[in-house]
Write an enzyme that holds these catalytic residues in place. Structure first.
Site, short mmCIF file in Angstrom:
data_model
loop_
_atom_site.label_atom_id
_atom_site.label_comp_id
_atom_site.label_asym_id
_atom_site.label_seq_id
_atom_site.Cartn_x
_atom_site.Cartn_y
_atom_site.Cartn_z
CD GLN A 285 -2.42 1.14 2.83
OE1 GLN A 285 -3.44 0.50 2.79
NE2 GLN A 285 -2.02 1.76 3.93
N GLY A 286 0.68 2.10 -0.99
CA GLY A 286 1.49 3.33 -1.05
C GLY A 286 0.67 4.54 -0.69
CE1 TYR A 287 -3.94 4.01 0.04
CE2 TYR A 287 -4.92 4.79 2.09
CZ TYR A 287 -5.06 4.20 0.85
OH TYR A 287 -6.29 3.81 0.44
CB SER A 288 2.70 7.15 4.70
OG SER A 288 1.69 6.70 5.53
CB SER B 161 3.42 -3.22 5.08
OG SER B 161 2.71 -2.25 5.75
CD GLU C 233 -3.98 0.92 7.27
OE1 GLU C 233 -4.38 1.83 6.53
OE2 GLU C 233 -2.80 0.78 7.64
CD GLU D 85 -1.18 11.79 19.33
OE1 GLU D 85 -1.03 11.05 18.34
OE2 GLU D 85 -0.64 11.56 20.43
#
Lengths: 380, 402, 380, 402
Positions: free
Chosen positions: D137-140, D172, D255, D387
């Site tokens: 998964q390429g999110y961040s 990951s 997720e 948060e």
């Protein structure tokens, strides 16, 4: 097992909520306090609760009750807790009637339970002694067996609603040392009997209790509840059930206090903005919410376990009481702090919630006590 | 023998000879009465628990030692810092109680010394020193709270007098005070901090009315004060018109240090341990029988030790002439939070006996513990909430962005 | 008593700060780790520290030291802690040299202490055994007295800097049960003696330690440090002093970690603003600051008490270690959380601080241990 | 016997007959190996700890039971919900391990089922079911973190291909994966959520390079992925151009529920008690000898019980067809914070032996405990920080103002 209310229960709960909202806002509790009401509750309202069947819920059909369970009872107690309703459900029903139900003879049950169910008899369980902390089997009050009955001698304190009760249930020791589980008996006692002295106590949460002094009180043999010397086990189970019920009430009170505080956060302005927009307060409000949701799960888990006769019942009751105690104190303290100065005044209702929260925390064992008990039950 | 040693000797002799017996703290640990009970607060409405209290006040006031470092012209003792330190040390050594306490000495007095006109000083400070005037503080307002600068009590100049209308809350013992010092809005058209003025007035002025506030603890140390067309002579402004915010900040500093000082009073013994001894008892090894309660008592006792060391550190730095370090910013916050924790834990130590409010079967200490727990809830609200303290530290000490 | 540094001490501290900043940024620790350095520190830097007199501070002038106090030493340790300087001040000076100073004969002191002071001798104190937790008198290693000396048999673990030490000080039991304070003796041991086996341990904070196995090791009678069987008292005092020193180092490390985190809060942007402007993070940052200030007071209090020979020394050391342990863990955990993802990477230095924080927490007793000890010392 | 009972009988018989021994969980409490060690993650680079793992995967894939409810046309089992429940119950009862795990089944698969084109479904889902493709998964991105929408990886259309440039982090096992699903910015001139597109591409495409990130725990489950002029065919967009934010929100839901599920795995025994037994022992009453450790273990165990009851409550409500209640918002937050507390407390139970990193004198469980404590620090960061969770609950559930 079910941790979600079914339709009937939801309906029952909504009815209770409407009744409480209409008949017993917190201002009623304040009025009872300020008028110096001796009972600290209303016998008239008690009668109307009986009409709704509240006192009948956990009483078996054989004794004029509805034979429902603790999940059902929890619906009512939660709604009562929400507005700090002071009527003696815990003392008469969960302590008194349960002692008769779990410990009494068929005859005693038939005599007393129908009258509790119809709302015409108030009970109080006199088991707690000064210095006993949370040990319900700590008993120095003595019962001497005589020819025609027993002679009772000793002192009980914090007998909840003891001044108002029509009948008292008193624990007294026939044999054994002060902390023994064995050797304790329960007796049915007329508050007007010779040698019985009751004097009033007011507790921080504006409820009423009594000191009960027994000076050579003579009771007939028939006053013995159930079997001689075996009330320790009965008392333990009675207190457990009362604890589950108290937790349900606490859950409601926490919601009442939280709702009041959230409402204040959404309306009160400082520095030109709503104080609920301050992130630090938001995060703390969420902590309260998290505690509330976990408390709800724990209360449902405990009540369901009683209803199912689960062997994990005692553990789950400790889980509930520990969680509700910590959560209630957190919500009480945060409630005052977030209200600021106004929260410190007697004029504002949040103080009633804070006082009730700690009174409940210190009744039937605080969080540390129940953590210790849980560990013991789990074998560590 | 140097002059200071001479002064010490004379002071000790005078104090010991003149201080009446009831004005000395008991030497038995744990038996000291609550601080407020037998101290003189002064003022026209003052009552004295026994004649020795008044006698001691008069004796000390005569020497100017109710305010030892204030100039003699204003009723003070005119002592040097070194002499005042000796006086304070000797009083502590002889366990002598202060002859007079209150806002006159700790708040409005110091402010007048710095900002008051000569006339104001001569008039008010002498009365303060003799215990003839008791002051209350009119800061908070119903909708202001932590946001002090948004106050709405309005003063409009009418000839030589300000006409004041509005309402104050949280005025400590307004019902027992003679005069109020307060903040009023004198210019509503500028930035909110800039239109505020610091005023003094007599509580017997027409238009002033006072209503005690009952707290959740059952006590009423605070009042609401209503001001309706109260006329205040122009010369009762301190620090100049529209300069009240500067006065407020100066005073707030005094108040916060006073509050943290109040929590610093050394305990004669560890109250929580005493309670635990009574309500929980000891195990066969002589330890408190409940290990988790023991752990929590130890934790709070050690927290207190850390706070005390921090206060000492700050005082020593001050003695060495250093500026107050960053540690001084935490006193108010930490002292009040700690007191909340301690009073809250006390109820867990007491167990079910902490349920008492009144009636049979509860002793005085039990009833007091429950009320103290309730009263302490206000510690982190009054004099600047904990949240405001945290905001201030984040900004001024840590330099975090707005 | 003084809780504020005097001018000399402040100057001393500034010098130490400059040296550490210049010679030992955290990147040096990383390099030592990544290069697989066996010592885990630099002997060359150790020598230069000796030139500055650091190893001499608490060694009396009679033995070639400066005869200064723990407040002075704390200045150096705090600055070392700030950058996680790995040189063996705790092991050689506070454990090793202190054992000689407090327990050794005149001759032993004269032989060893001057060499420690000049930086030419590294010591390690082998006292800890697996399973002993924080009890320095728990000792199953045996010392059998023979004709010409003693035979040592047993195993020690977590001997800090044991692989690098020129001399080992080993505790061994001559008599008594495993936990007795009496019956323990300390011995000076050559790491190369027959029957001595040392094997390397790496700890989470990238420091080095050793397992020491003693298989019938023969030592001469002169190897006995001080009096036979009385090392329990010596060890307790040595560990106390080392604890005070470790607290000073922890204080520095906390400041290093806090400064790094505060800096991140002031520079990192999310949702278009600096994350340090979020009130919830601000309030949590202030909590860290409060803990830091209280820790500083506690460390100064403990060191001052040692210097003054106060009878409250042990209590104050427990106050310091409990406070520093809790504060260090809080600051470590918050440090990672506030850094977010980058804080989880080995590439960022905050992880080094977090690891060191917990290693220090679990050395010489964690907070709960010291709360218990404090209560015991205070008689409750 | 009804159809479902028939199905249950057949299923049980088939599972029991076909599942090889090593693909069943051990029955001895506490001896289960870490979940990941002997499960099949699939893909071109897959390695199998033993041939039975692959054998089990192939057998189950043949029946479509790696994805029981997916349509048979896409490689699934085509089972009804009731049948799938029976399959899952029987697998649990027989202690049978899942034949295949990974993002293909739990994340991109469900997304494609809902939003993918028919072509995409036929192509990718079959490969997923057979364990032939592993996804990451390429999110961040380096400067995005919690503020996902501020991503900067840019994709520009060039003919029939998107040309992608940028950098992803926290992917990951990118080093073990075959394809990536990711978010890219396709329109920089609109509100930041509106210019994002959801793309799929092969990790062997030219211009893709991967670098594992070493964590503080010493593990490297995540990578940085660098994208330099990576060319991605237009038909590998899912859900339409500039519609990526909708895809992202759908996936994030998957997720978060996956993460809280992961922490729900029932413990065979109470690990903290087992540790305490070993490192602290029992007193004469059979209680853990350290009462404060006992109290903290009880507290965390009871917290876990409350969380489990809350998860059960939510599941039962779902079964009754109710919408997810407010309680479901707390799972991710509370489960991860609790796991942090538990792994942190474990070190206090271990005491000095928790200092171990490597070398002599530490056993495997000790070394693992320390690394687990470090690894768990990330629980409250990945998949949305605590948060951010608190902000979301404050706004959406409590309705607190911005």
């Amino acid at each position: 097992m079910a941790l979600v209310l079914n339709e009937d229960q939801q309906l029952f709960k909504n009815t209770a909520a409407d009744f409480v909202k209409r008949e017993s806002p917190v201002s009623r509790l304040r009025r009872l306090r300020d008028s110096g009401d001796q009972d600290g509750f209303s016998r008239e309202l008690w009668g109307r609760m009986a009409e709704l069947g509240w006192q009948s819920i956990i009483i078996p059909e054989a004794y004029g009750g509805l034979g429902m369970g603790y999940l059902d009872l929890a619906c009512v107690l939660e709604e009562c807790g929400r507005n700090l309703v002071p009527e003696p459900l815990i003392s008469t029903l969960l302590l008194g009637a349960n002692a008769v139900l779990l410990g009494g003879s068929e005859e005693q049950k038939s005599e007393i339970l129908p009258r509790v169910a119809e709302g015409s008899m108030l009970l109080a369980l006199a088991y707690h002694e000064r210095g006993a902390r949370y040990d319900c089997c700590r008993c120095e009050t003595r019962a001497e067996r005589g020819e025609n009955g027993y002679t009772l001698q000793g002192e009980k304190v914090l007998v909840f609603d003891g001044m108002a009760a029509d009948k008292l249930l008193v624990s007294a020791r026939e044999s054994g040392a002060a902390n023994d589980r064995n050797g304790i008996s329960l007796f049915l006692l007329d508050p007007n009997a010779a040698g019985v002295e009751l004097s009033a106590q007011s507790t921080v949460d504006t409820r009423k209790a009594a000191v009960l002094r027994l000076s050579g009180v003579e009771v007939p043999a028939a006053a013995l509840l159930g079997s001689s010397g075996e009330a320790g086990t009965v008392l333990s189970e009675v207190i457990d059930r009362a604890t589950a019920g108290l937790c349900a009430e606490m859950l409601g009170s926490m919601q009442g206090a939280s709702a009041m505080t959230l409402d204040y956060l959404k309306t009160r302005e400082q520095f030109g903005v709503k104080i609920g927009s301050f992130q630090a307060l938001k995060h703390r409000a969420v902590q309260m919410f998290v505690e509330l949701e976990l408390s709800r799960s724990a209360v449902l888990g405990a009540c369901d376990a009683i209803d199912q006769g689960s062997e994990k019942t005692a553990e789950l009751i400790s889980v509930a009481k520990a969680r509700c105690s910590d959560a209630a104190v957190l919500i009480a303290h945060e409630g005052i702090q977030m209200h600021g100065g106004i929260g410190m005044t007697d004029e504002h209702d949040i103080g009633f919630y804070a006082k009730r929260a700690r009174a409940c925390e210190l009744t039937f064992g605080d969080a540390a006590y129940h953590r210790d008990r849980y560990a013991r039950l789990q074998g560590f | 023998m140097g002059e200071l040693e001479e002064f010490r000797k004379e002071t000790e002799a005078w104090l010991d000879a003149n201080c009446p017996p009831s004005m000395r703290w008991s030497e038995t640990p744990g038996t000291n009465p609550a601080l407020n009970d037998d101290l003189a607060w002064g003022g026209r409405k003052a009552t004295y628990p026994n004649p020795e209290v008044k006698q001691w006040l008069d004796l000390m006031a005569e020497k100017g030692w109710t305010a030892p470092t204030w100039p003699q012209a204003y009723g003070g003792g005119g002592l040097s810092k070194a002499e005042a330190k000796i006086l304070s040390e000797e009083m502590r050594r002889l366990r002598i109680k202060p002859p007079l306490v209150g806002f006159g000495l700790t708040m409005i007095g110091p402010l007048l010394l710095e900002y008051g006109s000569e006339e104001q000083k001569l008039r008010f400070l002498n009365e303060v020193c003799r215990g003839e005037i008791r002051w209350c503080q009119g800061y908070s307002e119903p909708d202001a709270g932590s946001d002090l600068a948004s106050l709405r009590t309005r003063a409009i100049l009418d000839g030589d007098e300000w006409v004041v209308n509005g309402q104050k809350v949280w005025t400590s013992y307004a019902d027992l005070s003679d005069w109020m010092f307060c903040l009023v809005r004198t210019d509503p058209d500028v930035r909110k901090q800039e239109g505020i003025t610091f005023l003094l007035f007599d509580m017997e002025s027409p238009g002033v009315s006072v209503k005690p506030i009952e707290l959740i603890s059952g006590y009423s140390p605070f009042c609401e004060t209503f001001l309706e067309d109260v006329r205040v002579p122009k010369d009762q402004v301190v620090g100049g018109v529209n300069n009240g915010w500067t006065m407020a900040k100066a005073l707030l500093g005094h108040e916060r240090s006073m509050i943290s000082e109040a929590f610093h009073e050394r305990e004669e013994s560890n109250q929580l341990v005493d309670l635990a001894d009574k309500y929980i008892g000891r195990d066969v090894h002589g330890r408190l029988a409940d290990a988790t309660i023991r752990d929590r008592i130890a934790q709070l006792t050690m927290n207190k030790a850390c706070l005390d060391l921090t206060l000492r550190r700050s005082k020593e730095a001050a003695k060495q002439g250093q500026q107050p370090g960053p540690e001084s910013s935490i006193f108010k916050y930490y002292a009040t939070e700690l007191n909340k924790d301690r009073t809250a834990l006390a109820l867990n130590v007491l167990g079910p006996q902490a349920l008492g409010w009144e009636g049979d079967g509860f002793d005085a200490a039990e009833l007091q513990a429950t009320r103290s727990w309730l009263r302490a809830r206000g510690n982190s609200i009054e004099g600047g909430t904990s949240e405001v303290q945290l905001n201030i530290i984040a900004k001024r000490v840590l330099g975090l962005p707005d």
